[in-house]
Design a protein around this motif. Structure first.
Motif, PDB file in Angstrom:
ATOM      1  N   THR A   7      14.396   5.916   0.885  1.00  0.00           N
ATOM      2  CA  THR A   7      14.112   5.770  -0.550  1.00  0.00           C
ATOM      3  C   THR A   7      12.744   5.157  -0.782  1.00  0.00           C
ATOM      4  O   THR A   7      11.962   5.628  -1.626  1.00  0.00           O
ATOM      5  N   VAL A   8      12.443   4.104  -0.036  1.00  0.00           N
ATOM      6  CA  VAL A   8      11.138   3.442  -0.160  1.00  0.00           C
ATOM      7  C   VAL A   8      10.018   4.410   0.179  1.00  0.00           C
ATOM      8  O   VAL A   8       8.977   4.457  -0.509  1.00  0.00           O
ATOM      9  N   THR A   9      10.213   5.203   1.212  1.00  0.00           N
ATOM     10  CA  THR A   9       9.165   6.145   1.639  1.00  0.00           C
ATOM     11  C   THR A   9       8.922   7.205   0.574  1.00  0.00           C
ATOM     12  O   THR A   9       7.773   7.550   0.276  1.00  0.00           O
ATOM     13  N   VAL A  10       9.993   7.726  -0.013  1.00  0.00           N
ATOM     14  CA  VAL A  10       9.828   8.747  -1.053  1.00  0.00           C
ATOM     15  C   VAL A  10       9.070   8.177  -2.245  1.00  0.00           C
ATOM     16  O   VAL A  10       8.153   8.811  -2.791  1.00  0.00           O
ATOM     17  N   ILE A  11       9.427   6.966  -2.655  1.00  0.00           N
ATOM     18  CA  ILE A  11       8.741   6.340  -3.786  1.00  0.00           C
ATOM     19  C   ILE A  11       7.269   6.115  -3.460  1.00  0.00           C
ATOM     20  O   ILE A  11       6.377   6.400  -4.278  1.00  0.00           O
ATOM     21  N   LEU A  12       6.982   5.618  -2.261  1.00  0.00           N
ATOM     22  CA  LEU A  12       5.596   5.364  -1.875  1.00  0.00           C
ATOM     23  C   LEU A  12       4.795   6.653  -1.758  1.00  0.00           C
ATOM     24  O   LEU A  12       3.604   6.685  -2.108  1.00  0.00           O
ATOM     25  N   LEU A  13       5.422   7.705  -1.266  1.00  0.00           N
ATOM     26  CA  LEU A  13       4.716   8.988  -1.186  1.00  0.00           C
ATOM     27  C   LEU A  13       4.264   9.448  -2.574  1.00  0.00           C
ATOM     28  O   LEU A  13       3.124   9.894  -2.754  1.00  0.00           O
ATOM     29  N   VAL A  14       5.156   9.321  -3.547  1.00  0.00           N
ATOM     30  CA  VAL A  14       4.800   9.715  -4.914  1.00  0.00           C
ATOM     31  C   VAL A  14       3.708   8.798  -5.464  1.00  0.00           C
ATOM     32  O   VAL A  14       2.755   9.262  -6.095  1.00  0.00           O
ATOM     33  N   LEU A 178      -6.928 -12.610  -4.401  1.00  0.00           N
ATOM     34  CA  LEU A 178      -6.675 -13.963  -4.867  1.00  0.00           C
ATOM     35  C   LEU A 178      -5.259 -14.150  -5.418  1.00  0.00           C
ATOM     36  O   LEU A 178      -4.701 -15.252  -5.344  1.00  0.00           O
ATOM     37  N   VAL A 179      -4.675 -13.088  -5.980  1.00  0.00           N
ATOM     38  CA  VAL A 179      -3.383 -13.252  -6.675  1.00  0.00           C
ATOM     39  C   VAL A 179      -2.234 -12.531  -5.994  1.00  0.00           C
ATOM     40  O   VAL A 179      -1.092 -12.644  -6.456  1.00  0.00           O
ATOM     41  N   ILE A 180      -2.502 -11.823  -4.908  1.00  0.00           N
ATOM     42  CA  ILE A 180      -1.458 -10.970  -4.342  1.00  0.00           C
ATOM     43  C   ILE A 180      -0.281 -11.773  -3.793  1.00  0.00           C
ATOM     44  O   ILE A 180       0.876 -11.340  -3.875  1.00  0.00           O
ATOM     45  N   ASP A 181      -0.545 -12.969  -3.242  1.00  0.00           N
ATOM     46  CA  ASP A 181       0.548 -13.777  -2.691  1.00  0.00           C
ATOM     47  C   ASP A 181       1.391 -14.402  -3.792  1.00  0.00           C
ATOM     48  O   ASP A 181       2.580 -14.689  -3.592  1.00  0.00           O
ATOM     49  N   LYS A 182       0.801 -14.623  -4.955  1.00  0.00           N
ATOM     50  CA  LYS A 182       1.538 -15.250  -6.056  1.00  0.00           C
ATOM     51  C   LYS A 182       2.327 -14.231  -6.865  1.00  0.00           C
ATOM     52  O   LYS A 182       3.459 -14.504  -7.288  1.00  0.00           O
ATOM     53  N   ILE A 183       1.744 -13.076  -7.094  1.00  0.00           N
ATOM     54  CA  ILE A 183       2.373 -12.078  -7.965  1.00  0.00           C
ATOM     55  C   ILE A 183       3.150 -11.034  -7.178  1.00  0.00           C
ATOM     56  O   ILE A 183       4.213 -10.574  -7.603  1.00  0.00           O
ATOM     57  N   GLY A 184       2.613 -10.646  -6.034  1.00  0.00           N
ATOM     58  CA  GLY A 184       3.249  -9.608  -5.238  1.00  0.00           C
ATOM     59  C   GLY A 184       2.497  -8.291  -5.323  1.00  0.00           C
ATOM     60  O   GLY A 184       2.005  -7.918  -6.399  1.00  0.00           O
ATOM     61  N   ALA A 185       2.393  -7.598  -4.198  1.00  0.00           N
ATOM     62  CA  ALA A 185       1.606  -6.372  -4.139  1.00  0.00           C
ATOM     63  C   ALA A 185       2.172  -5.273  -5.035  1.00  0.00           C
ATOM     64  O   ALA A 185       1.430  -4.564  -5.713  1.00  0.00           O
ATOM     65  N   THR A 186       3.494  -5.127  -5.047  1.00  0.00           N
ATOM     66  CA  THR A 186       4.087  -4.053  -5.852  1.00  0.00           C
ATOM     67  C   THR A 186       3.879  -4.295  -7.350  1.00  0.00           C
ATOM     68  O   THR A 186       3.637  -3.356  -8.112  1.00  0.00           O
ATOM     69  N   SER A 187       3.969  -5.554  -7.768  1.00  0.00           N
ATOM     70  CA  SER A 187       3.754  -5.867  -9.185  1.00  0.00           C
ATOM     71  C   SER A 187       2.311  -5.603  -9.596  1.00  0.00           C
ATOM     72  O   SER A 187       2.047  -5.070 -10.683  1.00  0.00           O
ATOM     73  N   ILE A 188       1.380  -5.979  -8.729  1.00  0.00           N
ATOM     74  CA  ILE A 188      -0.033  -5.734  -9.023  1.00  0.00           C
ATOM     75  C   ILE A 188      -0.306  -4.244  -9.091  1.00  0.00           C
ATOM     76  O   ILE A 188      -0.989  -3.756 -10.012  1.00  0.00           O
ATOM     77  N   TYR A 189       0.229  -3.505  -8.125  1.00  0.00           N
ATOM     78  CA  TYR A 189       0.008  -2.060  -8.126  1.00  0.00           C
ATOM     79  C   TYR A 189       0.577  -1.414  -9.386  1.00  0.00           C
ATOM     80  O   TYR A 189      -0.102  -0.615 -10.053  1.00  0.00           O
ATOM     81  N   ALA A 190       1.814  -1.748  -9.728  1.00  0.00           N
ATOM     82  CA  ALA A 190       2.439  -1.142 -10.902  1.00  0.00           C
ATOM     83  C   ALA A 190       1.663  -1.474 -12.173  1.00  0.00           C
ATOM     84  O   ALA A 190       1.411  -0.595 -13.017  1.00  0.00           O
ATOM     85  N   THR A 191       1.239  -2.732 -12.307  1.00  0.00           N
ATOM     86  CA  THR A 191       0.522  -3.156 -13.514  1.00  0.00           C
ATOM     87  C   THR A 191      -0.798  -2.426 -13.670  1.00  0.00           C
ATOM     88  O   THR A 191      -1.091  -1.839 -14.731  1.00  0.00           O
ATOM     89  N   THR A 285       0.464   6.749 -14.967  1.00  0.00           N
ATOM     90  CA  THR A 285       1.612   6.067 -15.565  1.00  0.00           C
ATOM     91  C   THR A 285       2.885   6.331 -14.775  1.00  0.00           C
ATOM     92  O   THR A 285       3.698   5.415 -14.547  1.00  0.00           O
ATOM     93  N   ALA A 286       3.062   7.561 -14.321  1.00  0.00           N
ATOM     94  CA  ALA A 286       4.255   7.895 -13.522  1.00  0.00           C
ATOM     95  C   ALA A 286       4.275   7.104 -12.223  1.00  0.00           C
ATOM     96  O   ALA A 286       5.322   6.565 -11.824  1.00  0.00           O
ATOM     97  N   GLY A 287       3.133   7.026 -11.555  1.00  0.00           N
ATOM     98  CA  GLY A 287       3.071   6.259 -10.312  1.00  0.00           C
ATOM     99  C   GLY A 287       3.350   4.786 -10.533  1.00  0.00           C
ATOM    100  O   GLY A 287       4.062   4.147  -9.740  1.00  0.00           O
ATOM    101  N   GLY A 288       2.803   4.223 -11.624  1.00  0.00           N
ATOM    102  CA  GLY A 288       3.024   2.810 -11.900  1.00  0.00           C
ATOM    103  C   GLY A 288       4.467   2.498 -12.251  1.00  0.00           C
ATOM    104  O   GLY A 288       5.040   1.499 -11.776  1.00  0.00           O
ATOM    105  N   LEU A 289       5.081   3.338 -13.063  1.00  0.00           N
ATOM    106  CA  LEU A 289       6.479   3.098 -13.446  1.00  0.00           C
ATOM    107  C   LEU A 289       7.419   3.251 -12.257  1.00  0.00           C
ATOM    108  O   LEU A 289       8.379   2.482 -12.106  1.00  0.00           O
ATOM    109  N   LEU A 290       7.127   4.230 -11.419  1.00  0.00           N
ATOM    110  CA  LEU A 290       7.987   4.430 -10.247  1.00  0.00           C
ATOM    111  C   LEU A 290       7.866   3.260  -9.277  1.00  0.00           C
ATOM    112  O   LEU A 290       8.841   2.897  -8.602  1.00  0.00           O
ATOM    113  N   ALA A 291       6.701   2.653  -9.203  1.00  0.00           N
ATOM    114  CA  ALA A 291       6.498   1.525  -8.290  1.00  0.00           C
ATOM    115  C   ALA A 291       7.347   0.319  -8.670  1.00  0.00           C
ATOM    116  O   ALA A 291       7.605  -0.551  -7.825  1.00  0.00           O
TER     117      ALA A 291
END
Length: 303
Positions: A7-14, A178-191, A285-291
């Motif tokens: 599941t994680v791989t499919v989401i990341l591929l998209v 600077l913020v990746i450890d505090k917020i998280g990589a997936t949250s930063i990517y989606a935002t 937008t699709a990539g961000g929401l799916l993340a």
């Protein structure tokens, strides 16, 4: 790979595909769009001359960005003239002599030319679109490429604007680090990916060169943020034994997205901006929401 990595791989591929498709597509399309805006601004400032009669005068030097409509030229001489973006429309030329004239984007539209002479010029026949030529003689035509290249923009400006846009992306990498450890990589990517979609949609209201360059810099900044974040997220979501294989698969799939983005947006260079704008906004937008469905594994032991 076994669940939950499938599941994680499919989401990341998209996500990788959407990011690469939108980023490389806009990277190809945006400079051309800025150039078109620059050309539009240039042509809007054209000097309009309408319903005039010119007789027994000589033009020399440079004629640039002018439009003559319903004008009569009689016994007029154009000698040693460089014409650039000059249009003669619905005009009459009688006993007019063109000697040693060079032209770029210069055309005679729906005009009548009678008893005219062209000597040492580059006025090939395609420049007389829908015009009537009566006893017009051409001598010593220029021996050069008949393709009329546009020179209404400065190439240095185009490269400099692309350079500025690229430089604006560098702070994105710093902000993410600077913020990746505090917020998280997936949250930063989606935002930032969703913000890229919003920024791409705002291209619809960009109608000047300066605003286009400014928006390009903003999108470049956000794109580098989400690229940095998805690189880190992709490694954190897999255990060490699967990390290299997964990252290689994701990178390869992103190359496919980049190629398709270049091909797709390359076909949109001469159509309405609605298509590339809506497409880029949709894929980002699709990539961000799916993340948002990706798990946060910062404090999780993966096995």
């Amino acid at each position: 790979m076994e669940p939950p990595f499938v599941t994680v791989t499919v989401i990341l591929l998209v996500c990788w595909f959407c990011t690469s498709f939108g980023y490389y597509g806009l990277t190809l399309w945006f400079p051309e769009y800025i150039k078109r805006l620059e050309t539009t601004e240039y042509l809007k400032s054209a000097d309009e001359v309408t319903n005039c009669s010119l007789s027994s005068i000589t033009f020399t030097g440079r004629l640039e960005n002018k439009r003559y409509t319903k004008c009569n030229f009689t016994d007029v001489t154009f000698a040693e003239v460089a014409m650039k973006h000059v249009t003669f429309e619905d005009s009459l030329f009688h006993r007019v002599d063109f000697s040693d004239v060079t032209s770029t984007r210069t055309y005679f539209l729906d005009s009548i030319l009678a008893d005219c002479v062209f000597n040492y010029t580059d006025f090939f026949l395609y420049k007389f679109d829908t015009s009537l030529l009566d006893n017009v003689k051409f001598y010593n035509m220029a021996k050069k490429c008949k393709i009329d290249f546009s020179i209404d923009y400065n190439p240095y400006t185009v490269y400099f604007e692309s350079f500025i846009s690229s430089i604006c992306g560098l702070p994105g990498c710093v902000v993410t680090a600077l913020v990746i450890d505090k917020i998280g990589a997936t949250s930063i990517y989606a935002t930032f990916t969703i913000l890229c979609g919003v920024g791409a949609f705002f291209i619809w209201w960009v109608d000047t060169e300066i605003s286009a360059v400014a928006l390009s810099c903003i999108i470049q900044f956000m794109s580098l943020c989400n690229w940095s974040a998805i690189d880190v997220a992709s490694t954190l979501l897999y255990p060490t034994s699967k990390r290299a294989t997964a990252f290689g698969l994701l990178s390869a799939f992103s190359r496919v997205g980049g190629v398709l983005g270049n091909v797709s947006f390359g076909n949109f260079l001469h159509v309405s901006r609605a298509i590339p704008v809506l497409l880029a906004a949709a894929v980002f937008t699709a990539g961000g929401l799916l993340a948002l469905k990706l798990p946060d594994t910062r404090k999780t032991m993966l096995v």
